[in-house]
Write a protein that holds these residues in place. Structure first.
Motif, PDB file in Angstrom:
ATOM      1  N   PHE A 153       0.838  -1.199   0.000  1.00  0.00           N
ATOM      2  CA  PHE A 153       0.000   0.000   0.000  1.00  0.00           C
ATOM      3  C   PHE A 153       0.877   1.254   0.000  1.00  0.00           C
ATOM      4  O   PHE A 153       0.582   2.237  -0.695  1.00  0.00           O
ATOM      5  N   SER A 154       1.988   1.219   0.774  1.00  0.00           N
ATOM      6  CA  SER A 154       2.850   2.400   0.830  1.00  0.00           C
ATOM      7  C   SER A 154       3.471   2.685  -0.537  1.00  0.00           C
ATOM      8  O   SER A 154       3.661   3.838  -0.913  1.00  0.00           O
ATOM      9  N   ILE A 213       1.097   4.661  -2.676  1.00  0.00           N
ATOM     10  CA  ILE A 213       1.103   6.097  -2.388  1.00  0.00           C
ATOM     11  C   ILE A 213       2.292   6.772  -3.058  1.00  0.00           C
ATOM     12  O   ILE A 213       2.177   7.864  -3.612  1.00  0.00           O
ATOM     13  N   VAL A 214       3.456   6.089  -3.036  1.00  0.00           N
ATOM     14  CA  VAL A 214       4.668   6.678  -3.617  1.00  0.00           C
ATOM     15  C   VAL A 214       4.560   6.766  -5.137  1.00  0.00           C
ATOM     16  O   VAL A 214       4.930   7.767  -5.747  1.00  0.00           O
ATOM     17  N   ARG A 255       6.688  14.198  -7.900  1.00  0.00           N
ATOM     18  CA  ARG A 255       7.035  15.517  -7.367  1.00  0.00           C
ATOM     19  C   ARG A 255       8.534  15.616  -7.127  1.00  0.00           C
ATOM     20  O   ARG A 255       9.169  16.604  -7.462  1.00  0.00           O
ATOM     21  N   PRO A 274       9.362   4.227   1.179  1.00  0.00           N
ATOM     22  CA  PRO A 274       7.896   4.203   1.027  1.00  0.00           C
ATOM     23  C   PRO A 274       7.162   4.188   2.360  1.00  0.00           C
ATOM     24  O   PRO A 274       6.115   4.819   2.503  1.00  0.00           O
ATOM     25  N   VAL A 316       7.240   7.695   3.650  1.00  0.00           N
ATOM     26  CA  VAL A 316       6.320   8.537   2.884  1.00  0.00           C
ATOM     27  C   VAL A 316       4.889   8.299   3.353  1.00  0.00           C
ATOM     28  O   VAL A 316       4.118   9.236   3.586  1.00  0.00           O
ATOM     29  N   MET A 317       4.537   7.013   3.518  1.00  0.00           N
ATOM     30  CA  MET A 317       3.184   6.691   3.964  1.00  0.00           C
ATOM     31  C   MET A 317       2.913   7.311   5.339  1.00  0.00           C
ATOM     32  O   MET A 317       1.845   7.906   5.562  1.00  0.00           O
ATOM     33  N   MET A 330       2.441  11.023   4.973  1.00  0.00           N
ATOM     34  CA  MET A 330       1.170  11.375   4.341  1.00  0.00           C
ATOM     35  C   MET A 330      -0.014  11.187   5.291  1.00  0.00           C
ATOM     36  O   MET A 330      -1.063  11.792   5.100  1.00  0.00           O
ATOM     37  N   PHE A 346      -6.367  13.770  -0.664  1.00  0.00           N
ATOM     38  CA  PHE A 346      -5.869  13.204  -1.924  1.00  0.00           C
ATOM     39  C   PHE A 346      -4.340  13.251  -1.991  1.00  0.00           C
ATOM     40  O   PHE A 346      -3.760  13.249  -3.070  1.00  0.00           O
ATOM     41  N   TYR A 347      -3.717  13.331  -0.821  1.00  0.00           N
ATOM     42  CA  TYR A 347      -2.251  13.371  -0.727  1.00  0.00           C
ATOM     43  C   TYR A 347      -1.675  14.539  -1.505  1.00  0.00           C
ATOM     44  O   TYR A 347      -0.618  14.420  -2.122  1.00  0.00           O
ATOM     45  N   GLN A 348      -2.419  15.661  -1.564  1.00  0.00           N
ATOM     46  CA  GLN A 348      -1.915  16.822  -2.291  1.00  0.00           C
ATOM     47  C   GLN A 348      -0.767  17.459  -1.519  1.00  0.00           C
ATOM     48  O   GLN A 348      -0.768  17.489  -0.295  1.00  0.00           O
ATOM     49  N   LEU A 349       0.198  17.953  -2.271  1.00  0.00           N
ATOM     50  CA  LEU A 349       1.272  18.739  -1.690  1.00  0.00           C
ATOM     51  C   LEU A 349       0.971  20.191  -2.032  1.00  0.00           C
ATOM     52  O   LEU A 349       0.286  20.445  -3.021  1.00  0.00           O
ATOM     53  N   PHE A 388      -8.486   5.117  -2.334  1.00  0.00           N
ATOM     54  CA  PHE A 388      -7.547   5.498  -1.289  1.00  0.00           C
ATOM     55  C   PHE A 388      -8.262   6.275  -0.190  1.00  0.00           C
ATOM     56  O   PHE A 388      -9.079   7.135  -0.482  1.00  0.00           O
ATOM     57  N   THR A 389      -7.977   5.938   1.072  1.00  0.00           N
ATOM     58  CA  THR A 389      -8.494   6.760   2.152  1.00  0.00           C
ATOM     59  C   THR A 389      -7.368   7.020   3.144  1.00  0.00           C
ATOM     60  O   THR A 389      -6.639   6.104   3.512  1.00  0.00           O
ATOM     61  N   ILE A 400      -7.038   4.779   6.254  1.00  0.00           N
ATOM     62  CA  ILE A 400      -6.319   3.522   6.073  1.00  0.00           C
ATOM     63  C   ILE A 400      -4.818   3.772   6.190  1.00  0.00           C
ATOM     64  O   ILE A 400      -4.069   2.991   6.771  1.00  0.00           O
ATOM     65  N   ASN A 401      -4.410   4.927   5.645  1.00  0.00           N
ATOM     66  CA  ASN A 401      -3.035   5.366   5.763  1.00  0.00           C
ATOM     67  C   ASN A 401      -2.596   5.473   7.220  1.00  0.00           C
ATOM     68  O   ASN A 401      -1.527   5.001   7.618  1.00  0.00           O
TER      69      ASN A 401
END
Lengths: 287, 259
Positions: free
Chosen positions: A125-126, A129-130, A139, B22, B25-26, B29, B36-39, B227-228, B231-232
């Motif tokens: 899952f991670s 996201i990446v 980005r 990763p 990052v998760m 986030m 929506f994981y916007q930066l 994606f939610t 859950i992250n």
């Protein structure tokens, strides 16, 4: 020493062993037998439909090329992931075993092994996201190299390979490291004092001696990857149909359990063949 | 320090980045306010707050923990006694019993899981928490036996003989002599069993009743729906928890790490 057991010891041994092995029989060995039985039926024997014995589930595999091609696709995926794990993991194990000493080695080794014992679903899952479009990787790339560079890795076969390598890399590092660590430093030193170059030592001495560990790791990666379905589903998108996902579908979406059982059993046969061929190496690698 | 050594260290560093980036990052986030994981990044703990009021996730998490605890108790008890018997006694067929431990580990969980589903339906157990529990114990058992056995190898057998010669009965010998010695192995085996059950997705996925699932199964179905960030957040908690658990295991059980 077989046969030297007294009657009392025999009873005690049986009492200690029976619960564990009865459990394994009920939960693993009988189910595998039941699956073999099921794979020869026309329908799951739960409804009102008449059930007959048939070979049609196996015929489905051999007459249409669909399933065989998917199995080949999964085997190729297994080869790619195993190859990548070896190329990335073996040098890593070499550095850990032969270059770093003491507490630093212990700490780094633990750091490499740690993700392996954490939830694999969450780690896949991670990566989603990446890798997702306009996600973190895009980005970061944009910041380093401005312009319209798009990797667009998400929902591609490459994403599946990356996720699986991430999941199984620690296996190869662990088994290679254990084999490399067992090599006596004096042998390496002797070769060096006799004038062997570094590459010669690696190729002629260290690699052959650690090969059982490396191959054990390769088998431990290859077998589960051929049967993977969760990773292709999450990271593969519309490219994510593999042999494993087809089996999953038979049980949770299409509900053709006998076909699913036959496909599972063909996969099991392939896996057992691989394990059987490599078992002498595995046994040496596990010591 | 020559070039080859430096290259080796850089390689190791890159592998660690690959393994941890990763996950980091998760985790980052999960503290980002954007759904929506916007930066750019906007720090917020709202997903963790939502988590506290999300009953579906909380129920699944509780169920996962309870199952894992039950699996730990059962697998550790059965596994330790089997390891003791395999260590103490020589009998015909012992090799076969040892080899039989490998199928549950080596066969892909997809095959084991679907086979269990078929069999449990055939004998009337069906899908649900009992089926999940039975399956998890079977997967954890071989790990417990192997880990406890690894500790037993260093046990001096003559200690048991001495205790027996001094008049202790077999149960007293086990309780007062053997178990104290193998305790670190038993604890490590128990923690392995907990991890195998708590992190198990594939077998639970086939055995859990829909709407009555464990945490990993709930996460999988949520990911497939979309994606939610919640859950992250729960994923971040899981990974921190299981890594902490494994650090504890490492204290009890050396992975062959030092010499």
């Amino acid at each position: 020493m077989a046969g030297t057991l007294s009657a009392g010891d025999g009873r005690r041994a049986a009492r200690l062993l029976a619960p564990a092995y009865l459990w394994l029989t009920l939960a693993v060995f009988l189910p595998l037998s039941a699956m073999l039985f099921f794979s020869f039926l026309t329908a799951a024997p739960f409804g009102d439909k008449p059930v007959e014995a048939t070979l049609s589930n196996y015929r489905a595999f051999f007459e249409t090329s669909t399933y065989a091609l998917l199995l080949w696709k999964s085997i190729k995926l297994g080869l790619w992931v195993t190859g990548a794990c070896i190329l990335i993991g073996y040098p890593c194990a070499l550095v850990l075993a032969k270059q770093i000493r003491g507490r630093a080695r212990e700490a780094l080794f633990l750091l490499v092994i740690l993700p392996f014992w954490s939830n694999s679903l969450v780690r896949i899952f991670s990566w989603a996201i990446v890798l997702r479009g306009n996600g973190v990787l895009d980005r970061a790339l944009d910041a380093v190299w401005p312009g319209d560079v798009r990797l667009a890795l998400m929902f591609t076969p490459a994403a599946v390979v990356i996720g699986l390598v991430h999941s199984y890399l620690p296996y190869v590092i662990l088994t290679s490291y254990l084999a490399l660590q067992a090599i006596d430093d004096d042998i390496v030193e002797a070769a060096r004092s006799l004038g062997a170059r570094r590459l010669t030592i690696l190729w002629r001495l260290v690699l052959p001696l650690s090969l059982p560990g490396l191959l054990a790791g390769a088998v431990l990666v290859f077998v589960p990857v051929v049967g993977s379905f969760m990773e292709p589903r999450i990271l593969g998108g519309r490219f994510g149909t593999y042999y494993g996902t087809v089996i999953e579908d038979q049980f949770v979406a299409v509900f053709n359990w006998p076909l699913g059982a036959a496909l599972s059993f063909i996969l099991l046969a392939v896996v057992l063949l691989i394990l059987g061929v490599s078992s002498p190496v595995l046994r040496r690698g596990m010591q | 320090m020559n070039a080859l050594r430096i290259a080796g260290l850089i390689w190791l560093g890159l592998v660690l980045v690959f393994l941890y980036a990763p996950i980091l990052v998760m985790a980052a986030m999960s503290f980002n306010a954007s759904p929506f994981y916007q930066l750019p990044f906007d720090f917020s703990t709202r997903w963790y707050e939502d988590l506290a009021s999300n009953t579906a996730i909380r129920t699944a998490a509780t169920r996962s923990v309870l199952i894992a605890l039950a699996v730990t108790v059962i697998a550790t008890a059965l596994g330790t006694s089997a390891a003791l018997a395999l260590f103490r006694y020589d009998f015909p067929g012992k090799r076969i019993l040892q080899v039989l431990l490998f199928p549950p580990i080596a066969i892909p969980w997809l095959i084991t899981g679907t086979a269990m589903l078929i069999f449990f339906f055939a004998i009337g157990v069906g899908r649900g928490t009992p089926a999940v529990l039975i399956g998890h114990v079977a997967l954890a058992l071989p790990y417990v036996i192997v880990v406890v056995n690894a500790r037993l190898v260093s046990f001096d057998r003559t200690l048991e003989e001495a205790a027996r010669a001094l008049g202790a009965n077999p149960w007293t010998v086990t309780r007062r002599v053997t178990l104290p010695w193998i305790a670190p192995g038993v604890v490590a085996g128990a923690l392995f069993a907990f991890a195998v059950s708590f992190d198990q997705f594939v077998v639970s996925y086939f055995l859990a009743k829909p709407g009555d699932s464990t945490l990993p199964v709930l996460i999988y179905t949520s990911i497939r729906k979309g994606f939610t960030p919640e859950i992250n957040a729960v994923s971040t908690l899981i990974i921190v928890g299981s890594m902490a658990l494994m650090l504890v295991v490492a204290r009890f059980f050396s992975f062959g790490g030092h010499r």
